[in-house]
Design a protein around this motif. Sequence first.
Motif, PDB file in Angstrom:
ATOM      1  N   LEU A   1      14.003   8.388  24.723  1.00  0.00           N
ATOM      2  CA  LEU A   1      12.788   8.550  25.519  1.00  0.00           C
ATOM      3  C   LEU A   1      13.045   8.201  26.986  1.00  0.00           C
ATOM      4  N   HIS A   2      13.721   7.097  27.216  1.00  0.00           N
ATOM      5  CA  HIS A   2      14.018   6.703  28.598  1.00  0.00           C
ATOM      6  C   HIS A   2      14.951   7.701  29.280  1.00  0.00           C
ATOM      7  N   TYR A   3      15.902   8.227  28.511  1.00  0.00           N
ATOM      8  CA  TYR A   3      16.791   9.250  29.079  1.00  0.00           C
ATOM      9  C   TYR A   3      15.990  10.492  29.446  1.00  0.00           C
ATOM     10  N   ALA A   4      15.072  10.887  28.565  1.00  0.00           N
ATOM     11  CA  ALA A   4      14.281  12.097  28.799  1.00  0.00           C
ATOM     12  C   ALA A   4      13.357  11.943  30.004  1.00  0.00           C
TER      13      ALA A   4
ATOM     14  N   MET B   1      10.672  16.759  19.328  1.00  0.00           N
ATOM     15  CA  MET B   1      11.687  15.903  18.719  1.00  0.00           C
ATOM     16  C   MET B   1      11.308  14.431  18.827  1.00  0.00           C
ATOM     17  N   LEU B   2      10.729  14.059  19.953  1.00  0.00           N
ATOM     18  CA  LEU B   2      10.273  12.680  20.122  1.00  0.00           C
ATOM     19  C   LEU B   2       9.152  12.361  19.135  1.00  0.00           C
TER      20      LEU B   2
ATOM     21  N   GLY C   1      13.573  20.984  37.902  1.00  0.00           N
ATOM     22  CA  GLY C   1      12.693  20.274  38.812  1.00  0.00           C
ATOM     23  C   GLY C   1      11.746  19.263  38.190  1.00  0.00           C
ATOM     24  N   GLN C   2      11.939  18.930  36.908  1.00  0.00           N
ATOM     25  CA  GLN C   2      11.058  17.947  36.269  1.00  0.00           C
ATOM     26  C   GLN C   2      11.799  17.218  35.154  1.00  0.00           C
ATOM     27  N   PRO C   3      11.298  16.017  34.772  1.00  0.00           N
ATOM     28  CA  PRO C   3      11.934  15.288  33.673  1.00  0.00           C
ATOM     29  C   PRO C   3      11.900  16.114  32.396  1.00  0.00           C
ATOM     30  N   ILE C   4      12.970  16.089  31.634  1.00  0.00           N
ATOM     31  CA  ILE C   4      12.996  16.894  30.402  1.00  0.00           C
ATOM     32  C   ILE C   4      11.954  16.418  29.396  1.00  0.00           C
ATOM     33  N   ALA C   5      11.425  15.200  29.569  1.00  0.00           N
ATOM     34  CA  ALA C   5      10.362  14.711  28.691  1.00  0.00           C
ATOM     35  C   ALA C   5       9.098  15.567  28.806  1.00  0.00           C
TER      36      ALA C   5
ATOM     37  N   ILE D   1      18.651  15.376  22.433  1.00  0.00           N
ATOM     38  CA  ILE D   1      17.871  15.090  23.642  1.00  0.00           C
ATOM     39  C   ILE D   1      18.793  14.700  24.801  1.00  0.00           C
ATOM     40  N   HIS D   2      19.841  13.960  24.485  1.00  0.00           N
ATOM     41  CA  HIS D   2      20.811  13.569  25.515  1.00  0.00           C
ATOM     42  C   HIS D   2      21.679  14.745  25.966  1.00  0.00           C
TER      43      HIS D   2
END
Length: 384
Positions: free
Chosen positions: A263-266, A285-286, A273-277, A338-339
């Motif tokens: 989650l923190h990586y995402a 997946m989260l 142009g944006q966080p993958i989260a 996710i990584h």
Amino acid sequence: MIRDTETLQILLDSLHQFVDEVLIPRENEVAEADAIPQDILDQMREMGLFGLTIPEAYGGLGVTMEEEVNIAFELGRTSPAFRSYIGTNNGIGSIGILLDGTEEQRHQYLPQLASGELLSSFCLTEPDAGSDAGSLKTTAVRDGDSYILNGTKRFITNAPHAGIYTVMARTNPQIKGASGISAFIVERGTPGVVLGKTDHKMGHKGAHTCDVIFDNARVPASQLLGGVEGVGFKTAMKVLDKGRLHIAALSVGAAERMLDDALHYALERKQFGQPIAEFQLIQAMLADSKAEIYAARCMVLDAARKRDEGKNVSTEASCAKMFSTEMCGRVADRCVQIHGGAGYVSEYAIERFYRDVRLFRLYEGTTQIQQIIIARNMIREAQR
């Protein structure tokens, strides 16, 4: 059953801080050296972690099953090597002595196990006897006031460091099944006890296993667990039933750590142009991982409480072990995904966890063995 909520919370808070401030920062050191530093072992002894499940009468903390799984949730958040080192003293290495040993055997060994002065191992698995533990070939032949043990045990956790080994051996060759098996407490240094080379494993660096070989090892008859022949397999099954809940809880803790890292990586990793989260497929997946972890945690706590109530939890323990360990594997796979490419290199902890958690589906009874236990119990209940 939680005996004192406030006391347990103090312990869990201390353990949480210890994991965050001491264990997690040194995970890479342990993985690279394939050893746990002595100063960490000393701190674990000071915290009483070697005697968590051993009764207070023998110098331990005597935690209940519900308290134990809450502790395992915390320990699961870091490298499994740390938990593995103290795990045998709190589980398979001591519980057999506690449940079925003589009072003399308990007083002789349990205080040393609780303090961490002595490390234990549980010798059941053999080259040709794993899931089919009842087919083990190690023999123990009575010879006067002793037994002569011959055979080889395989993949024995903590064997390179253990001071005592709880050994399952066949005392009655006429009985081919489980009823001919007895348990012995064998001390390190006994003539005829030889240790094989330390295994090189896929993961769990810092947690060591090896073969334990018995070559005409003479063991005093007083070391027969409980002083009774033919009940060793029953002892092993009692021990494994409890251990399955512990491994299930450990799997929940590991999955929570992996998901938190992912989650923190995402949130930090940006693409387009944006966080993958922010991407829905990452969110799926989260979310799937969060839901499965929650379900597993509930299963483990429910089964632990029932065990504390004195109920037979053979089915529940197998359900919890099967679901939690399989869940942990799925979470590990999603978190690597996710990584992305970063999840495949050792710079991030997920690469190590991906390898480490694979073992959870194998030891304390494989997933397939749990399926068989669950189904057989269901059929037995239906036929009553």
